[in-house]
Every structure is written in C-alpha cells, then in structure tokens.
Motif scaffolding. Structure first.
Motif, short mmCIF file in Angstrom:
data_model
loop_
_atom_site.label_atom_id
_atom_site.label_comp_id
_atom_site.label_asym_id
_atom_site.label_seq_id
_atom_site.Cartn_x
_atom_site.Cartn_y
_atom_site.Cartn_z
N ARG A 101 0.84 -1.20 0.00
CA ARG A 101 0.00 0.00 0.00
C ARG A 101 0.87 1.25 0.00
NH1 ARG A 101 -3.91 0.64 4.97
NH2 ARG A 101 -4.89 -1.14 3.93
N HIS A 202 10.01 -7.94 3.27
CA HIS A 202 9.00 -6.97 3.71
C HIS A 202 9.68 -5.68 4.17
CE1 HIS A 202 6.21 -10.61 4.43
NE2 HIS A 202 6.24 -10.23 3.17
N ILE A 232 4.20 0.49 2.16
CA ILE A 232 4.27 -0.61 3.14
C ILE A 232 4.09 -1.92 2.38
CG2 ILE A 232 3.07 -1.71 5.09
CD1 ILE A 232 2.20 1.22 5.88
N CYS A 234 3.89 -5.95 3.22
CA CYS A 234 3.89 -7.10 4.13
C CYS A 234 2.63 -7.93 3.89
CB CYS A 234 4.01 -6.69 5.58
SG CYS A 234 2.64 -5.74 6.19
N ARG A 295 -1.89 -4.54 7.42
CA ARG A 295 -1.36 -3.34 6.74
C ARG A 295 -2.09 -2.08 7.22
NH1 ARG A 295 -0.87 -7.03 2.33
NH2 ARG A 295 -2.70 -6.34 1.19
N THR A 299 -0.35 1.13 8.89
CA THR A 299 -0.66 2.47 8.35
C THR A 299 -0.93 3.43 9.51
OG1 THR A 299 -1.63 1.49 6.39
CG2 THR A 299 -2.29 3.75 6.89
N ASP A 322 -4.23 0.10 -1.97
CA ASP A 322 -3.67 -1.13 -1.40
C ASP A 322 -3.97 -2.27 -2.36
OD1 ASP A 322 -3.93 -3.76 -0.01
OD2 ASP A 322 -3.36 -2.64 1.78
#
Lengths: 477, 137
Positions: A101, A202, A232, A234, A295, A299, A322
């Motif tokens: 995202r 990640h 991000i 993961c 996520r 955030t 995302d």
C-alpha cells in the motif's frame, strides 16, 4: 533464447501445448529482449506445469517479473472455470495476501529534513523482524472478527479512517472467509502478530514522487510531484503461512481422491466446488483479510509517528491504494465473448482492472485501478493504472515488482551489506535493518531493473505509467 | 566434521540438498539445515519441544516435521539448534533443543515462511538417503 518457446508479439512469448506433458492450454509470458537472459528454465517449466491443471482458461500466464518459485512461477497468473476448475495454494504461496500500500503525505522532501530520526521512530513503533510481537492482545473472538472483516475491523478498532477502506482492492476484505477452516495452530501464530511488519523482503519505505507521467491519473489517485509518500509491503504473517501448510496436506490427499495428476506436489489442489477446495478458499480468505487488517494497523502506526513529528493531521495522509500480490479470487472476465466467473490465482502478480470495471476507487472509474509496483531496495517504485488490454489479455493482471535475478546465497557471497548501506547513503537513501545480512540479500543488484519490468508492462499495454517514486529511507526486518 | 547439507542456487527461495546415513539422520540434518537459515547463532540449551507426527509418505512426513518446527519456534519464541528424531514406519517422534529467541542476540537469521513440497523426493543413494528441500523465505 530457451528452446521450444515462440514469439507471439513484441513483448509476448508462447509456450506451446506439448512443451510439457499434459498441458491443456498454451503458456504466455511477457518479456523484453533485454530481460530474456534473466529467464530461467525452472520458471518456464513452472508456467507449463500451471497449464496442466484442470479447468485452466485460455493461457497459463506470467508477467515480466517471472522467476523460479514453487508451484506457479513468481509472476504467474491462472484463471480457472467454476465447473471444471481447481484451486491450489501453489498459485497463491505461503504468504497469503502479501501486498503493498501507498500512503500520501502533505510533506515535501525539504520538509522531511534528516531522515534517520524518522526511521528510528518508525522502527521503534512498528514491530519489525523475526520474533517481534504485536502491542495488541487479541482474543480468539477478536481474531474471528478480524479474519472475517479485514481492513474494516482495524478501522473499527480505531486504526485508520473510513475512507481508507474504499482505497483497498476488494475494500480490504474477501467475501467467503470462514474461520471454522483455520486451525488452532494458525490462530496461535496469528494472534500475537497483527500489526507487525515481519522479515525478509517486507519493508516500509519513505519515498518521494520524482516524476509524473500521467497528470490526469496522478491527480485522480491523489499524487503530486515532489510529494513524500510511504510504501508498506507485508502480508499475513505466521497465520497465512500455517493456513497454506495445513491445506497443502489436505489438498494433496484431495488431488489423489479426485484423480488429478500433479506435475509438482506444491500444485496440490482440489476442484473449486469440492469440500476440500471450498475449505482452502475460506481459510485463505481469512488470511487475506488478516493481511489487510495488518497493513491497516501499520498504516495507523505510521500516521501516528508522522503526525507527532511533523504536526500534521491524519486526514492529510490519505491512503492512495492497497493491492494484493498473492491471492486466489473469484472475478468475472470476458472469455471468448462471454462473461464468465473464474477463480483467478495471482502469485506475485497485481490486479490491474481497466476503466469502467467494478471495484475501482472513487474518482478512478474512468481512469482505471491504481497499481503499485515496489522497486527493490534503492531503486524506483512506480504507480501505474490498469487497462482494458489487461482485461483482454491477462485477466486484468500485471507485474508485482522487480523480480529476483540473484539467489540470496549468491547475494550474500558477492555483496556486502555494510558496503551497500554506505553506497545507498551516498545516493541519499538511508536503511535501518535488523542486520547487514538482510541488506545484502535484498540488495538492488539481486533484482531485475524495476524500470525495465515496468517498461514491458507499459509497452505491452498491461498497465500504464502514472508516476515514479524514489526511495529516501527504508526499514527492514 | 563437514555439514551434511549444501545450499544450491534458487532465485526466489533457499534450496538445500541434505543427506544422512538413515532416514532418521536425514530428518535430523534437514532440521539442521533449517536451523542454519533461521537461527545461525542459537545453541542447544534450556528450550525443548517434543512432538509426534504421522503422514502418508516420507516426503509428506519431512514437510510436516519441518513445518512443525516453524510452528513451535514462532509460538514458543524459541530458536533451536538440534533435533533428535526417531521414525517408526510413517510415524515420527522428535525432540528439539535450543534457547529462548532474543531478537537482540539472535538477529541475523532469515525468516522461513514455509516448507515447499516442490522438488522434495527422498532417494536411497550410496551415502544413505538424500533430498532437496526448498525453504520459502
């Protein structure tokens, strides 16, 4: 050039039926002449193996970041019909809904100032690396709701804003999740890990928008030149890993039961309509929803750090989008002139729906879906937009990243993490990682050029360039 | 003593070739290969786990055995350094030995997400039993 493949277009190659025994459809992959030397026999074989699975529609596809994985190749996309088709964890992977995202900020790089203190605050706030735990104590009941609702659960718990949900693929929640198919082991792994970044590839990266290719789309997505953004990357952590492990065992038995011949045990699968196939889908959806909630929590932690350090409001840091990279989903696609419901597996590939399709975020209905392509550490990331060509050629799919060219052992042998950290520092890129080893393993030289991979999908029309972002600082587990 | 496993090149993940004089040795060395990836600095110590598993084949049993180690390492927050294995038919008993995992002291390992069944085939050879194992990282 590897023998047995045929050119099918300027950036398109075909693996004909017969390349490996039992292929039901041809394979198709997208690659430039420049990237052809990176193509491995193993990846090609895995693309051909996909084509042997029952119910596969049109082509076994692979994107230009194709490389040798297990089951499907990385970059593999396969759509399976509802009547004859199967579902396989080999087309999803262990890290279910590993995804990316991008969060906007109102800051410019000048306003960002020295990046090391910001990275240290983020590294402290967001649990990162092996053995780190969530600050949140989840009960089994909490976990059930989280696995059912996904990103909405996190927003309802105070981790984010309602508008974040409209900026997630599938609104951050797959329908059909059923926690009854999630084992006690998967729960035990998932409970302490929500809101953690994890390890390996990640990361959380501070980026600046360096180039706008498509001002209209960039405006619709909420991206402007010179802006600082946060990316991000993961997934579903140990919960997803355990769900994959649990269901591969049951699907291997199911494949025997239903008489499905497997060229690779990791392609263990069952008919979509079988109890075993339905159980895997509903458990996989739980992991996908967990990843979206994860996520979403990260955030929120990121916004907390930025709000405190730069005195900015949360609503000045909207989610741009995302996307998920590892998932199997039910979608409708036009196949041979007819609309058909299929189960699309994307393993290291990104959905790239074109204009006019359903599930596009507000303001993007006539633009197409935002597509996020992370670069390797130290190289550019891209924002693209989905296209009608992708709908016609790849079941609305495009690449997911740069794609490795160097194994981790070669990377560690030939590259020095400390030196890479210094080199990146000279380029104005700061790295905060749990060890120098992870920096060597994930070094820019271990990956294909993200710019070249993106050029191929742009030229092939699978998604079009909107903006390029340059890294400024990264935290890694 | 030479380590009874070698890493082979694999672009995305970590591919190990492992061997042992008996299937029990092979399983124990396979665990050693996993420990070398995840817990290169952990030593045998106070952390122990014992478990029993059954499967339909030796390959499935090996996959489930290594997956079980990933499970215990994560939920018990432990890093292992050795595994004693006994196998009777298709049933395995294992005892792991290691120490509590401390990120401050044990960082430097690579997280393994799963044990892939791709390419795993246990074969009888001159030096005992051998197989490839692909660790998803």
């Amino acid at each position: 050039m590897i023998e047995g493949i045929q050119k099918a277009g300027p950036f398109e190659w075909e693996i004909p039926v017969g390349y490996t025994r039992g292929m039901r459809v041809p394979g198709r992959f997208f690659l430039s002449e420049e990237l052809m030397p990176t193509l491995e026999h193993g990846a090609l074989q895995q693309c051909a193996n996909m084509a042997t699975l029952p119910g596969i529609e049109k082509y076994a596809l692979a994107m230009p970041d194709i490389h040798w994985g297990y089951g499907f190749p990385i970059g593999g996309v396969g759509a399976f019909g509802m009547e004859e088709g199967i579902i396989s964890p080999g087309g999803v992977g262990f890290d279910i809904n590993c995804g990316v995202r991008l969060i906007a900020t109102p800051l410019t790089v000048e306003e960002l100032g020295r990046i090391q203190p910001l990275l240290s605050h983020l590294f402290t706030k967001i649990p990162t690396g092996i053995g780190t735990k969530s600050p949140l104590k989840l009960t089994d009941q909490d976990l059930d709701v989280m696995m059912n609702e996904g990103a909405s659960w996190a927003v309802n718990q105070g981790y984010g804003m309602a508008c974040d949900i409209t900026r997630c693929e599938e609104h951050g929640s797959l329908e059909g999740a059923d926690a009854a198919h999630v084992s006690a082991k998967a729960r035990a792994r998932g409970r302490p890990q929500c809101g953690t970044l994890g390890a390996g590839n990640h990361f959380l990266e501070i980026q600046t928008v360096a180039e706008i290719f498509d001002p209209v789309a960039a405006d619709a997505f909420g991206i402007r030149d010179g802006q600082v953004c946060v990316m991000i990357h993961c997934g579903s952590r140990g919960l997803g890993h355990q769900i994959c492990t649990d269901h591969i065992a049951s699907l291997e038995r199911a494949a025997k039961k239903y008489g499905i011949s497997l060229p690779d045990p990791q392609l263990a699968c069952a008919p979509l309509t079988s109890p075993e196939g339905e159980a895997y889908f509903s458990a996989m959806a739980c992991a996908a929803n967990y990843a979206w909630a994860n996520r979403q929590m990260i955030t929120h932690f990121t916004r907390e750090v930025l709000a405190k350090q730069f005195s900015i409001d949360y609503d000045e840091m909207p989610l741009i989008y995302d996307v998920t990279h590892n998932v199997a989903k039910f979608e409708e696609h036009m196949i041979d002139g007819k609309k058909k419901k299929v189960c699309v597996h994307r393993k290291g590939a990104t959905r790239a729906f074109g204009p006019g399709n359903h599930d596009l975020p507000p303001g993007c209905e006539e633009i197409g879906q935002p597509v996020l392509i992370p670069g390797s550490m130290g190289t550019s990331s891209f924002v693209l937009k989905g296209t009608q060509t992708a709908m016609e050629k790849t079941f609305g799919s495009t690449c997911h990243g740069a794609g490795r060219v160097l194994s981790r052992s070669q990377a560690k042998k030939h590259l020095d993490g400390g030196e890479i950290r210094d080199q990146l520092g000279l380029q104005g890129i700061s790295v905060k990682a749990t060890s120098n080893k992870v920096i060597a393993e994930e070094a820019p030289d271990a990956y294909k050029s993200s710019s070249e991979v993106v050029r191929v999908v742009h030229e092939a029309g699978l998604s079009l360039r909107v903006a390029r972002l340059e890294p400024k600082g990264v935290i890694k587990g | 003593m030479p380590v009874p496993f070698i890493e082979r090149d694999h672009t995305a993940d970590i591919l190990m070739h492992v061997w042992g004089t008996t299937t029990e040795d092979l399983f124990s060395e396979a665990a050693g290969a996993l420990f070398s990836i995840m817990f290169p600095s952990c030593k045998p110590g106070d952390a122990h786990q014992t478990f029993t598993l059954s499967a339909d084949s030796h390959e499935a049993l090996l996959g489930e055995f290594l997956s079980e180690i990933l499970y215990y390492a994560e939920v018990e927050c432990e890093g292992y350094a050795s595994a004693d294995v006994t196998i009777d038919g298709l049933t395995l008993k294992a005892r792991l030995s290691g120490e509590p995992y401390d990120p401050a002291h044990h960082a430097g390992g690579t997280e393994v997400k799963g044990i892939s069944r791709s390419g795993m085939k246990i074969e009888k050879t001159k030096r005992g039993y051998e197989t490839d194992i692909l660790f998803d990282v």
